[in-house]
Design an enzyme around this catalytic site. Structure first.
Site, PDB file in Angstrom:
ATOM      1  N   ASP A   1       0.628  -1.332   0.195  1.00 46.67           N
ATOM      2  CA  ASP A   1       0.222  -0.002  -0.249  1.00 46.67           C
ATOM      3  C   ASP A   1       0.846   1.351   0.078  1.00 46.67           C
ATOM      4  O   ASP A   1       1.633   1.420   0.982  1.00 46.67           O
ATOM      5  CB  ASP A   1      -0.793  -0.517   1.226  1.00 46.67           C
TER       6      ASP A   1
ATOM      7  N   ASP B   1      -3.473   4.217  -2.823  1.00 42.65           N
ATOM      8  CA  ASP B   1      -4.396   4.494  -1.915  1.00 42.65           C
ATOM      9  C   ASP B   1      -4.428   6.147  -2.319  1.00 42.65           C
ATOM     10  O   ASP B   1      -4.171   7.388  -3.001  1.00 42.65           O
ATOM     11  CB  ASP B   1      -4.202   4.765  -0.392  1.00 42.65           C
TER      12      ASP B   1
ATOM     13  N   GLU C   1      -6.425   3.078  -6.014  1.00 44.53           N
ATOM     14  CA  GLU C   1      -8.075   2.982  -5.542  1.00 44.53           C
ATOM     15  C   GLU C   1      -8.749   4.014  -5.439  1.00 44.53           C
ATOM     16  O   GLU C   1      -8.284   5.546  -5.325  1.00 44.53           O
ATOM     17  CB  GLU C   1      -7.790   3.078  -3.287  1.00 44.53           C
TER      18      GLU C   1
ATOM     19  N   HIS D   1      -9.742  -3.100   4.897  1.00 42.96           N
ATOM     20  CA  HIS D   1      -9.976  -2.614   5.854  1.00 42.96           C
ATOM     21  C   HIS D   1     -10.923  -1.114   6.155  1.00 42.96           C
ATOM     22  O   HIS D   1     -11.373  -0.451   7.340  1.00 42.96           O
ATOM     23  CB  HIS D   1      -8.421  -2.074   6.239  1.00 42.96           C
ATOM     24  N   ASP D   2     -11.600  -0.617   4.960  1.00 44.18           N
ATOM     25  CA  ASP D   2     -12.534   0.220   5.211  1.00 44.18           C
ATOM     26  C   ASP D   2     -14.191  -0.210   4.650  1.00 44.18           C
ATOM     27  O   ASP D   2     -14.872   0.922   4.408  1.00 44.18           O
ATOM     28  CB  ASP D   2     -12.244   1.286   3.812  1.00 44.18           C
TER      29      ASP D   2
END
Length: 556
Positions: free
Chosen positions: A104, A211, A270, A331-332
């Site tokens: 990430d 991200d 993302e 994770h979100d």
């Protein structure tokens, strides 16, 4: 009509990635926080599961205002996770097992504790002042009180601008006030970030999850978001001016040429507000920007049919022109089994159906840690149990607006990002095998019965359903590269055909995405043509609740 060419093979098209949220995965030293040695210690488990690579959420030095997505040093490992030597041992362990690693990277913003920002905020004359977005205040017409430059709302609530008294300007933070946005208009910023990516590729990364990468370009002039009629909120969602803004594509092409060109690296973005209408602009084979993007409406679909329609639209828009990804959670988001399945009445069947959907599409699948165990959302009893900044900020906003603490807690429980971040239960010991110490986020009591050790030992477990499907995807390449053709695309039962690819046969996938029995949508397959059945076999009279069947198309 032009017929799309068959897909060219690539390792990242065939790979299935497993997302590790390091803080919650495995703690090796008893401090309550998952770490790199903990991940290394579970590589044999992941190899046995059958995934092809890991996506690690941030492992860099950070004050952890947003659990690592606020980076204070891009090239240093966060001490809670270990050392650079620990990273090298993890990288070596992955390579020894034939597994890939994508890291990430957060290139839209840093921590306010990053040295770049320390210099930027120190003086208007500092050479790094322009590495971030600084603007003068407005005045409120009633004196000299500063007012934010525009009405943009931070993703985490409140104004997206923070006043810096020492230099008398505001800086932009689309997320937390401790996450100032980098100014990509400055070529020195871009070069520094490309060097970060190159360094980690040299250290062993096979690619990067980028991200909020389509937020790096901001609207020229920072205009106010138009206010809907009757709206009196002081700040408004900034998506219209903070996402997909020019010159985003020039930045991505420059990054591709500087970092990815000539290297066998994978890039996945993302990317909010990217879908069938515009994904080719970011991921088209001819674009030289990203290999792939994440499509977040998969996390919000209300039904299996909605999943099917969304994927079908994406496939038709990209067939032969781009490669897709598919996810059910990360994770979100909420736990996918709670969001899309029936864990109360049909835990195994609905979890294995979701796995079948995820692993039989012409796209790169991303699993989130714990999905292979059938973990669900967990409702913590008090707001003090939560660690997610977004959850805590929302709770405080609700209470400040007059909502009772009980109702505020009930509301944030549903959408809290901590639903997916609770520590993984590895065994039946008091610390669930996660840690010998007090975990950073309480272990969910309702997860304990579904611990990994028990499921690995049980051939009928959800873990083994995932393992069988992952093995089948490797064996039958038509599940990766074969054409995707709907057979039945409405109602509770979904069916599709994956065309033959080379010597690999065409297959059909049938999914009864619901808790009631349904009729077969096609001729019933013969027993010797069945490749996978999540109920163990098939009922010739009907499809059982949450039944998933894969069979060779020639055996219809």
């Amino acid at each position: 009509m032009t017929v799309p060419q068959p897909e060219s093979p690539a390792w990242w098209k065939e790979a299935v990635f497993y997302q590790v949220y390091p803080r919650s995965f495995a703690d090796s030293n008893g401090d309550g926080i998952g770490d790199l040695p903990g991940i290394t210690g579970k590589l044999d488990y992941l190899k046995r599961l059958g995934v092809d690579g890991l996506w690690l959420s941030p492992i860099y030095a950070s004050p952890n205002d947003d659990n690592g997505y606020d980076i204070s040093d891009y090239l240093a490992i966060g001490p809670e996770y270990g050392t650079l030597k620990d990273f090298q041992e993890l990288s070596l362990g992955l390579k020894e097992r034939g597994l890939r690693l994508i890291l990430d990277q957060v290139l839209n913003h840093t921590s306010d504790e990053h040295e770049w920002f320390h210099q930027s905020r120190s003086s208007r004359a500092n050479p790094r002042r322009d590495w971030y977005h600084w603007l003068d205040a407005r005045t409120d017409g009633e004196g000299d009180r500063p007012v934010p430059p525009n009405n943009w709302r931070s993703v985490f609530g409140g104004s997206a601008w923070e006043w810096e008294a020492s230099t008398q300007q505001y800086y932009l933070h689309c997320f937390s006030r401790k996450q100032p946005d980098l100014n990509w208009r400055n070529p020195d910023v871009r070069r520094a970030l490309y060097e970060v990516l190159t360094t980690w590729a040299t250290r062993g990364a096979d690619g990067f999850r980028l991200d909020v990468i389509n937020m790096i370009a901001k609207a020229e002039g920072y205009p106010d978001v138009p206010r809907p009629a009757g709206n009196t909120e002081p700040f408004l969602n900034l998506d219209e001016y903070g996402v997909n803004q020019p010159p985003i594509h020039e930045y991505l092409r420059e990054m591709h040429d500087a970092v990815f060109a000539g290297r066998d690296l994978y890039s996945v973005g993302e990317t909010w507000w990217v879908g069938a209408h515009n994904t080719i602009d970011f991921t088209g084979y001819h674009r030289r920007e990203l290999n792939a993007a994440f499509y977040f409406y998969f996390h919000e679909c209300a039904s299996g049919q909605a999943h099917f329609e969304n994927f079908s639209n994406l496939y038709e828009a990209t067939r032969g022109k781009s490669w897709l990804t598919v996810t059910l959670g990360n994770h979100d988001s909420r736990r996918s089994l709670s969001r899309f399945g029936d864990p109360v009445n049909y835990r195994h069947a609905s979890a294995s159906l979701l796995a079948t959907w995820l692993l039989t599409l012409p796209a790169t699948p991303f699993l989130f840690q714990g999905e292979e165990l059938g973990l669900t959302d967990h409702a913590y009893s008090t707001i003090t149990d939560y660690r997610d900044i977004q959850t805590v900020n929302r709770y405080q906003e609700l209470v400040a607006s007059g909502v009772s603490p009980e109702k505020a807690l009930a509301e944030v429980r549903v959408t809290s990002r901590d639903n997916g971040r609770s520590p993984i239960p590895w065994d039946a010991t008091p610390g669930a095998g996660f840690s010998r110490g007090v975990p950073w986020l309480p272990i969910a009591g309702d997860h304990r019965p579904f611990h990994a050790a028990g499921q690995v030992d049980d051939p009928g477990s959800i873990f083994h359903a995932y393992a069988r499907l992952l093995a089948l995807r490797k064996q039958v390449k038509s599940l990766v590269y074969g054409d995707f053709t709907p057979i039945k695309e409405s109602g509770q039962v979904l069916a599709y055909r994956r065309g033959e690819w080379g010597s690999h046969p065409a297959v059909c996938v049938i999914l009864n995405w619901g808790s009631s029995a349904q009729p077969w949508p096609c001729p019933i397959p013969s027993a010797d043509g069945i490749l996978y059945a999540n109920h163990g076999g098939i009922a010739y009279s009907h499809l059982r609740p949450w039944e998933a069947v894969i069979f060779t198309a020639a055996r219809l």
